[in-house]
Motif scaffolding. Sequence first.
Motif, PDB file in Angstrom:
ATOM      1  N   ARG A 211      21.071   8.182  47.049  1.00  0.00           N
ATOM      2  CA  ARG A 211      22.199   8.090  46.116  1.00  0.00           C
ATOM      3  C   ARG A 211      23.534   8.138  46.860  1.00  0.00           C
ATOM      4  O   ARG A 211      24.467   7.396  46.533  1.00  0.00           O
ATOM      5  CB  ARG A 211      22.105   9.236  45.103  1.00  0.00           C
ATOM      6  CG  ARG A 211      23.207   9.221  44.084  1.00  0.00           C
ATOM      7  CD  ARG A 211      23.075   8.032  43.161  1.00  0.00           C
ATOM      8  NE  ARG A 211      24.163   8.068  42.187  1.00  0.00           N
ATOM      9  CZ  ARG A 211      24.701   7.006  41.657  1.00  0.00           C
ATOM     10  NH1 ARG A 211      24.248   5.809  41.962  1.00  0.00           N
ATOM     11  NH2 ARG A 211      25.675   7.100  40.797  1.00  0.00           N
TER      12      ARG A 211
ATOM     13  N   ILE B  34      24.154   4.756  48.487  1.00  0.00           N
ATOM     14  CA  ILE B  34      24.579   3.740  47.515  1.00  0.00           C
ATOM     15  C   ILE B  34      26.034   3.945  47.122  1.00  0.00           C
ATOM     16  O   ILE B  34      26.825   2.992  47.057  1.00  0.00           O
ATOM     17  CB  ILE B  34      23.657   3.771  46.280  1.00  0.00           C
ATOM     18  CG1 ILE B  34      22.264   3.264  46.655  1.00  0.00           C
ATOM     19  CG2 ILE B  34      24.239   2.944  45.134  1.00  0.00           C
ATOM     20  CD1 ILE B  34      21.223   3.457  45.572  1.00  0.00           C
ATOM     21  N   LEU B  35      26.427   5.187  46.848  1.00  0.00           N
ATOM     22  CA  LEU B  35      27.816   5.464  46.471  1.00  0.00           C
ATOM     23  C   LEU B  35      28.783   5.148  47.615  1.00  0.00           C
ATOM     24  O   LEU B  35      29.881   4.654  47.393  1.00  0.00           O
ATOM     25  CB  LEU B  35      27.969   6.923  46.043  1.00  0.00           C
ATOM     26  CG  LEU B  35      27.354   7.279  44.692  1.00  0.00           C
ATOM     27  CD1 LEU B  35      27.458   8.781  44.444  1.00  0.00           C
ATOM     28  CD2 LEU B  35      28.003   6.508  43.576  1.00  0.00           C
TER      29      LEU B  35
ATOM     30  N   ARG C 203      28.423   2.805  49.884  1.00  0.00           N
ATOM     31  CA  ARG C 203      28.587   1.354  49.932  1.00  0.00           C
ATOM     32  C   ARG C 203      29.504   0.871  48.815  1.00  0.00           C
ATOM     33  O   ARG C 203      30.324  -0.029  49.019  1.00  0.00           O
ATOM     34  CB  ARG C 203      27.225   0.674  49.834  1.00  0.00           C
ATOM     35  CG  ARG C 203      26.441   0.789  51.130  1.00  0.00           C
ATOM     36  CD  ARG C 203      25.098   0.125  51.083  1.00  0.00           C
ATOM     37  NE  ARG C 203      25.141  -1.207  50.508  1.00  0.00           N
ATOM     38  CZ  ARG C 203      24.090  -1.848  50.039  1.00  0.00           C
ATOM     39  NH1 ARG C 203      22.911  -1.268  50.061  1.00  0.00           N
ATOM     40  NH2 ARG C 203      24.192  -3.047  49.527  1.00  0.00           N
ATOM     41  N   GLN C 204      29.388   1.471  47.623  1.00  0.00           N
ATOM     42  CA  GLN C 204      30.256   1.082  46.512  1.00  0.00           C
ATOM     43  C   GLN C 204      31.708   1.409  46.813  1.00  0.00           C
ATOM     44  O   GLN C 204      32.619   0.643  46.487  1.00  0.00           O
ATOM     45  CB  GLN C 204      29.809   1.765  45.220  1.00  0.00           C
ATOM     46  CG  GLN C 204      28.527   1.224  44.668  1.00  0.00           C
ATOM     47  CD  GLN C 204      28.056   1.974  43.432  1.00  0.00           C
ATOM     48  OE1 GLN C 204      28.571   3.036  43.098  1.00  0.00           O
ATOM     49  NE2 GLN C 204      27.054   1.428  42.758  1.00  0.00           N
ATOM     50  N   ILE C 205      31.969   2.537  47.445  1.00  0.00           N
ATOM     51  CA  ILE C 205      33.333   2.921  47.794  1.00  0.00           C
ATOM     52  C   ILE C 205      33.902   1.949  48.828  1.00  0.00           C
ATOM     53  O   ILE C 205      35.061   1.532  48.724  1.00  0.00           O
ATOM     54  CB  ILE C 205      33.372   4.373  48.308  1.00  0.00           C
ATOM     55  CG1 ILE C 205      33.103   5.336  47.153  1.00  0.00           C
ATOM     56  CG2 ILE C 205      34.711   4.687  48.969  1.00  0.00           C
ATOM     57  CD1 ILE C 205      32.926   6.770  47.577  1.00  0.00           C
ATOM     58  N   LYS C 206      33.108   1.580  49.827  1.00  0.00           N
ATOM     59  CA  LYS C 206      33.596   0.622  50.842  1.00  0.00           C
ATOM     60  C   LYS C 206      33.920  -0.722  50.212  1.00  0.00           C
ATOM     61  O   LYS C 206      34.935  -1.339  50.558  1.00  0.00           O
ATOM     62  CB  LYS C 206      32.528   0.438  51.923  1.00  0.00           C
ATOM     63  CG  LYS C 206      32.442   1.608  52.878  1.00  0.00           C
ATOM     64  CD  LYS C 206      31.376   1.384  53.926  1.00  0.00           C
ATOM     65  CE  LYS C 206      31.193   2.591  54.807  1.00  0.00           C
ATOM     66  NZ  LYS C 206      30.131   2.393  55.789  1.00  0.00           N
ATOM     67  N   ARG C 207      33.092  -1.179  49.286  1.00  0.00           N
ATOM     68  CA  ARG C 207      33.359  -2.460  48.624  1.00  0.00           C
ATOM     69  C   ARG C 207      34.630  -2.375  47.777  1.00  0.00           C
ATOM     70  O   ARG C 207      35.408  -3.313  47.719  1.00  0.00           O
ATOM     71  CB  ARG C 207      32.183  -2.860  47.731  1.00  0.00           C
ATOM     72  CG  ARG C 207      30.984  -3.336  48.509  1.00  0.00           C
ATOM     73  CD  ARG C 207      29.864  -3.721  47.580  1.00  0.00           C
ATOM     74  NE  ARG C 207      28.672  -4.034  48.335  1.00  0.00           N
ATOM     75  CZ  ARG C 207      27.452  -4.076  47.827  1.00  0.00           C
ATOM     76  NH1 ARG C 207      27.270  -3.807  46.535  1.00  0.00           N
ATOM     77  NH2 ARG C 207      26.428  -4.375  48.580  1.00  0.00           N
ATOM     78  N   ALA C 208      34.831  -1.244  47.104  1.00  0.00           N
ATOM     79  CA  ALA C 208      36.021  -1.096  46.274  1.00  0.00           C
ATOM     80  C   ALA C 208      37.291  -1.043  47.114  1.00  0.00           C
ATOM     81  O   ALA C 208      38.338  -1.546  46.697  1.00  0.00           O
ATOM     82  CB  ALA C 208      35.903   0.183  45.423  1.00  0.00           C
TER      83      ALA C 208
END
Length: 136
Positions: free
Chosen positions: A122, A125-126, A128-133
């Motif tokens: 988890r 995954i979070l 990676r989401q922060i880097k994309r944002a």
Amino acid sequence: MTQPNGDYPTVPGENPVPEYTSPDTVEQVGDTAPQTEAAHTPEKAQTPPPEPKSSGGLSAGIWASLIIGALILVLLLIFIIQNNEPTQFYYFGWQFTLPLGVSILLAAIAGIVIAGIFGTVRMFILGRQIKRARKR
């Protein structure tokens, strides 16, 4: 009323400093002296901002976690020593005998490992989401 130079006339027996008057009152009296905004706003006390409450930081949290963990280990050790009767277990066709306390300890360790795996996935995954944002 004020004199042309802006001084207040003094009358014997009266206080030479006038009482506070609001800007509306000054205009009604007919004072034509230019009023500045600073004269009408009370000065704010220059107090330093309050310091944030210190909770001890990361090292205090780690230290507290170590103490709690040590207490739990002591309780587990006492549990294992008091529950040392051999018990038979069956698992997917395997049959084995372990002391009851040891088997419960192994089950707890397995639960911690499984929870750690799910937590790690988890967090990955979070992250990676922060880097994309942040790239957007």
